[in-house]
Write a protein that holds these residues in place. Structure first.
Motif, PDB file in Angstrom:
ATOM      1  N   ARG A  55       0.845  -1.202   0.000  1.00 59.94           N
ATOM      2  CA  ARG A  55       0.000   0.000   0.000  1.00 59.94           C
ATOM      3  C   ARG A  55       0.875   1.244   0.000  1.00 59.94           C
ATOM      4  NH1 ARG A  55      -4.215  -2.055   4.598  1.00 59.94           N
ATOM      5  NH2 ARG A  55      -5.202  -3.643   3.305  1.00 59.94           N
ATOM      6  N   ALA A  56       0.268   2.374  -0.291  1.00 56.98           N
ATOM      7  CA  ALA A  56       0.997   3.641  -0.395  1.00 56.98           C
ATOM      8  C   ALA A  56       1.707   4.028   0.891  1.00 56.98           C
ATOM      9  CB  ALA A  56       0.046   4.757  -0.816  1.00 56.98           C
ATOM     10  N   ASP A  57       1.240   3.525   2.033  1.00 59.25           N
ATOM     11  CA  ASP A  57       1.892   3.846   3.305  1.00 59.25           C
ATOM     12  C   ASP A  57       2.915   2.788   3.712  1.00 59.25           C
ATOM     13  OD1 ASP A  57       0.301   1.709   4.113  1.00 59.25           O
ATOM     14  OD2 ASP A  57      -0.676   2.809   5.740  1.00 59.25           O
ATOM     15  N   GLY A  58       3.141   1.796   2.854  1.00 63.92           N
ATOM     16  CA  GLY A  58       4.118   0.750   3.145  1.00 63.92           C
ATOM     17  C   GLY A  58       3.552  -0.488   3.804  1.00 63.92           C
ATOM     18  N   THR A  59       2.242  -0.510   4.038  1.00 62.45           N
ATOM     19  CA  THR A  59       1.616  -1.683   4.634  1.00 62.45           C
ATOM     20  C   THR A  59       1.607  -2.827   3.618  1.00 62.45           C
ATOM     21  OG1 THR A  59       0.182  -0.285   5.970  1.00 62.45           O
ATOM     22  CG2 THR A  59      -0.498  -2.581   5.687  1.00 62.45           C
ATOM     23  N   PRO A  60       2.076  -4.010   4.006  1.00 67.66           N
ATOM     24  CA  PRO A  60       2.057  -5.147   3.078  1.00 67.66           C
ATOM     25  C   PRO A  60       0.642  -5.559   2.692  1.00 67.66           C
ATOM     26  CG  PRO A  60       3.535  -5.576   4.910  1.00 67.66           C
ATOM     27  CD  PRO A  60       2.749  -4.337   5.258  1.00 67.66           C
ATOM     28  N   ALA A  61       0.545  -6.238   1.572  1.00 68.78           N
ATOM     29  CA  ALA A  61      -0.738  -6.740   1.079  1.00 68.78           C
ATOM     30  C   ALA A  61      -1.381  -7.655   2.113  1.00 68.78           C
ATOM     31  CB  ALA A  61      -0.526  -7.487  -0.231  1.00 68.78           C
ATOM     32  N   ALA A  62      -2.704  -7.596   2.202  1.00 69.19           N
ATOM     33  CA  ALA A  62      -3.447  -8.441   3.136  1.00 69.19           C
ATOM     34  C   ALA A  62      -3.997  -9.696   2.454  1.00 69.19           C
ATOM     35  CB  ALA A  62      -4.586  -7.652   3.761  1.00 69.19           C
TER      36      ALA A  62
END
Length: 95
Positions: A55-62
């Motif tokens: 994601r744009a904030d660096g959160t990995p894919a769920a």
């Protein structure tokens, strides 16, 4: 002309180990909307490194059972809290 799925797969396949791209980065590369990229990434099989798309904030894919953080960790991707360090790891866009 490539299908949207083929375009996303081709772009994701080029992300080197230990690096990442955001859904938005791939959207710019392919001319798709980031949400469309996310829907396609959720369907990509294991031979394409879907876990390197964040994601744009660096959160990995769920998607894929939430296994992206462990797959990224296997590639020694550093995290800041629960997010990937985009400043260090983001693949520059070509567009």
């Amino acid at each position: 002309m490539q299908s949207p799925e083929d375009a996303v797969r081709a772009t994701a396949a080029e992300i080197p180990p230990g690096r990442v791209m955001t859904y938005g980065d791939i959207a710019v590369e392919t001319g798709l909307h980031p949400r469309q990229v996310g829907q396609i990434v959720a369907r990509i099989s294991g031979e394409i490194p879907w876990w390197r798309v964040v994601r744009a904030d660096g959160t990995p894919a769920a998607c894929h059972g939430g296994t992206a953080p462990s797959l990224l960790a296997q590639e020694h991707v550093p995290f800041v809290g629960d997010k990937v360090d985009l400043r260090r790891l983001r693949v520059p866009r070509s567009n």
